[in-house]
Design a protein around this motif. Structure first.
Motif, PDB file in Angstrom:
ATOM      1  N   GLU A   3      19.148  27.362 -23.695  1.00 19.22           N
ATOM      2  CA  GLU A   3      18.566  27.891 -22.374  1.00 19.22           C
ATOM      3  C   GLU A   3      17.866  29.193 -22.574  1.00 19.22           C
ATOM      4  N   PHE A   4      18.468  30.104 -23.382  1.00 14.92           N
ATOM      5  CA  PHE A   4      17.684  31.267 -23.673  1.00 14.92           C
ATOM      6  C   PHE A   4      16.347  31.268 -24.294  1.00 14.92           C
ATOM      7  N   SER A   5      16.325  30.502 -25.326  1.00 10.89           N
ATOM      8  CA  SER A   5      15.019  30.305 -25.957  1.00 10.89           C
ATOM      9  C   SER A   5      13.772  29.739 -25.120  1.00 10.89           C
ATOM     10  N   MET A  44      21.548  34.749  -9.306  1.00 10.12           N
ATOM     11  CA  MET A  44      21.806  33.170  -8.943  1.00 10.12           C
ATOM     12  C   MET A  44      22.312  32.312  -9.760  1.00 10.12           C
ATOM     13  N   ASP A  45      23.237  31.628  -9.252  1.00 12.91           N
ATOM     14  CA  ASP A  45      24.093  30.547 -10.193  1.00 12.91           C
ATOM     15  C   ASP A  45      24.068  29.424  -9.312  1.00 12.91           C
ATOM     16  N   THR A  46      24.021  28.086 -10.083  1.00 18.78           N
ATOM     17  CA  THR A  46      24.194  26.816  -9.568  1.00 18.78           C
ATOM     18  C   THR A  46      25.278  26.225  -9.923  1.00 18.78           C
ATOM     19  N   SER A  72      30.636  37.989  -9.857  1.00 19.08           N
ATOM     20  CA  SER A  72      31.011  38.113 -11.000  1.00 19.08           C
ATOM     21  C   SER A  72      29.973  38.962 -11.793  1.00 19.08           C
ATOM     22  N   ASP A  73      28.619  38.395 -11.678  1.00 21.34           N
ATOM     23  CA  ASP A  73      27.415  38.975 -12.340  1.00 21.34           C
ATOM     24  C   ASP A  73      27.090  40.487 -11.461  1.00 21.34           C
ATOM     25  N   LEU A  74      27.326  40.409 -10.171  1.00 22.55           N
ATOM     26  CA  LEU A  74      27.191  41.741  -9.485  1.00 22.55           C
ATOM     27  C   LEU A  74      28.147  42.866 -10.133  1.00 22.55           C
ATOM     28  N   LEU A 209      32.199  37.443 -18.385  1.00 18.68           N
ATOM     29  CA  LEU A 209      32.402  36.511 -19.423  1.00 18.68           C
ATOM     30  C   LEU A 209      32.316  35.032 -18.802  1.00 18.68           C
ATOM     31  N   SER A 210      31.088  34.291 -18.862  1.00 17.05           N
ATOM     32  CA  SER A 210      31.001  33.175 -18.093  1.00 17.05           C
ATOM     33  C   SER A 210      30.833  32.099 -19.266  1.00 17.05           C
ATOM     34  N   ASP A 211      30.354  32.400 -20.489  1.00  9.06           N
ATOM     35  CA  ASP A 211      30.165  31.360 -21.550  1.00  9.06           C
ATOM     36  C   ASP A 211      31.260  31.658 -22.751  1.00  9.06           C
TER      37      ASP A 211
HETATM   38  P1  ADP Z   1      24.684  34.458 -16.289  1.00  3.67           P
HETATM   39  O1  ADP Z   1      25.287  33.644 -17.274  1.00  3.67           O
HETATM   40  O2  ADP Z   1      24.844  35.842 -16.599  1.00  3.67           O
HETATM   41  O3  ADP Z   1      24.723  33.960 -15.011  1.00  3.67           O
HETATM   42  P2  ADP Z   1      22.248  33.206 -17.511  1.00  3.67           P
HETATM   43  O4  ADP Z   1      22.611  32.997 -18.585  1.00  3.67           O
HETATM   44  O5  ADP Z   1      22.234  32.075 -16.254  1.00  3.67           O
HETATM   45  O6  ADP Z   1      23.135  34.398 -16.671  1.00  3.67           O
HETATM   46  O7  ADP Z   1      20.744  33.632 -17.152  1.00  3.67           O
HETATM   47  C1  ADP Z   1      20.291  34.797 -18.396  1.00  3.67           C
HETATM   48  C2  ADP Z   1      19.218  35.594 -17.981  1.00  3.67           C
HETATM   49  O8  ADP Z   1      18.128  34.596 -17.647  1.00  3.67           O
HETATM   50  C3  ADP Z   1      19.409  36.135 -16.469  1.00  3.67           C
HETATM   51  O9  ADP Z   1      18.624  37.391 -16.725  1.00  3.67           O
HETATM   52  C4  ADP Z   1      18.690  35.036 -15.612  1.00  3.67           C
HETATM   53  O10 ADP Z   1      18.093  35.594 -14.294  1.00  3.67           O
HETATM   54  C5  ADP Z   1      17.530  34.343 -16.238  1.00  3.67           C
HETATM   55  N1  ADP Z   1      17.200  33.371 -16.028  1.00  3.67           N
HETATM   56  C6  ADP Z   1      17.969  31.832 -16.082  1.00  3.67           C
HETATM   57  N2  ADP Z   1      17.304  30.971 -15.657  1.00  3.67           N
HETATM   58  C7  ADP Z   1      16.029  31.312 -15.292  1.00  3.67           C
HETATM   59  C8  ADP Z   1      14.782  30.896 -15.010  1.00  3.67           C
HETATM   60  N3  ADP Z   1      14.582  29.364 -14.572  1.00  3.67           N
HETATM   61  N4  ADP Z   1      13.623  31.711 -14.819  1.00  3.67           N
HETATM   62  C9  ADP Z   1      13.801  32.856 -14.890  1.00  3.67           C
HETATM   63  N5  ADP Z   1      14.850  33.613 -15.289  1.00  3.67           N
HETATM   64  C10 ADP Z   1      15.914  32.822 -15.667  1.00  3.67           C
END
Ligand code: ADP
Ligand code: MG
Length: 262
Positions: A3-5, A44-46, A72-74, A209-211
């Motif tokens: 996800e992060f890369s 934002m979270d889905t 929780s993110d806030l 701590l979500s992950d």
């Molecule tokens: P968390 O676990 O705290 O909800 P994420 O792991 O979902 O955070 O996201 C890590 C970072 O990447 C956050 O800053 C989030 O806003 C950003 N991010 C996630 N998906 C996207 C995307 N599709 N486009 C832009 N930024 C994103």
């Protein structure tokens, strides 16, 4: 590609704004400012059925969790809740389901003092997206500002939600009353503003701590260019984890939504 890369490769540098972005992609939430003393914090979270909550989850718990994970993110930024948007994708119009979802959402929104101001509704697989905005009056607590010599804290016992998931999936056999507590932890997380409102005055860095502890503390460490030493026996764990010596529930189990701060 994780996800992060993926985010770094495709979305890290998209567009520009004439208004100030204090913090973009990479933390629990983004920070923007229109004036000197107040900042808006956005996240934002889905949640997708069968991915982020078991298919058996009731409408009230789905609503509660959808809002809680955003709140929780806030909390992790040291922000106060203000407004949220709700995007709902529903397979059908089931009024009993919708009533239970809406009642629970309303109850949680009142509890946390956050107001629904818009969103979107469409037909499709069950999925709930919430975009939450908070306000910061002093300084946000970021992931990137942990300091050498900091102590690491967590706001509660870690691993309960992962135990709940394993129990729902029949991967772990627990006593009924124990399983009930852990499934409650999985389905009804609390955004820890009780902790963040105090901690934000002192903490150098914070994340929710979500992950799981190792992954999320890892984000603090990477962003802050630090390492850490953890003592297994100092990590708060549900009794059941110590009993089973299945420490991975507490180290890598997700969905606890406790805060980790230094
Ligand atoms: P968390 O676990 O705290 O909800 P994420 O792991 O979902 O955070 O996201 C890590 C970072 O990447 C956050 O800053 C989030 O806003 C950003 N991010 C996630 N998906 C996207 C995307 N599709 N486009 C832009 N930024 C994103
Ligand atoms: Mg987060």
């Amino acid at each position: 590609m994780n996800e992060f890369s993926l985010i770094a490769e495709y979305f890290s540098d998209c567009g520009h704004s004439q208004y100030a972005t204090e913090l973009g992609i990479g933390d629990d939430a983004a920070i923007v400012s229109l004036s000197k003393d107040e900042q808006l914090v956005m996240t934002m979270d889905t949640l997708i059925e069968g991915v982020h909550f078991p298919v058996s989850t009731c409408a009230a718990d789905i609503a509660l969790k959808s809002l809680a994970v955003n709140l929780s993110d806030l909390a992790a930024m040291g922000a106060e809740p203000a407004w949220f948007l709700l995007s709902l994708s529903l397979p059908e119009v089931d009024q009993t389901w919708l009533k239970a979802f809406a009642d629970s959402l309303k109850q949680q929104a009142e509890l946390y003092a956050i107001r629904l101001i818009g969103g979107d509704t469409c037909k499709g697989a069950l999925s709930i997206t919430i975009q939450a905005t908070g306000v910061i009056q002093q300084t946000a607590i970021r992931r990137s500002t942990a300091q050498l010599g900091d102590h690491i804290f967590v706001s509660g016992k870690l691993g309960a939600a992962a135990l709940g998931l394993a129990s729902v999936q029949n991967k772990l056999k627990l006593a009924d009353d124990e399983a009930k507590d852990y499934i409650e932890a999985l389905n009804r997380p609390t955004a820890r503003f009780d902790i963040s409102r105090i901690v934000k005055l002192y903490a150098h860095s914070m994340i929710d701590l979500s992950d799981g502890l190792l992954a999320d503390l890892g984000h603090i460490l990477n962003a802050s260019h630090c390492g850490a030493e953890l003592y297994l026996d100092a990590i708060p764990m549900p009794f059941c984890v110590r009993n089973l010596a299945q420490f991975e529930y507490s180290l890598t189990g997700g969905d606890d939504y406790e805060l980790c701060f230094t």
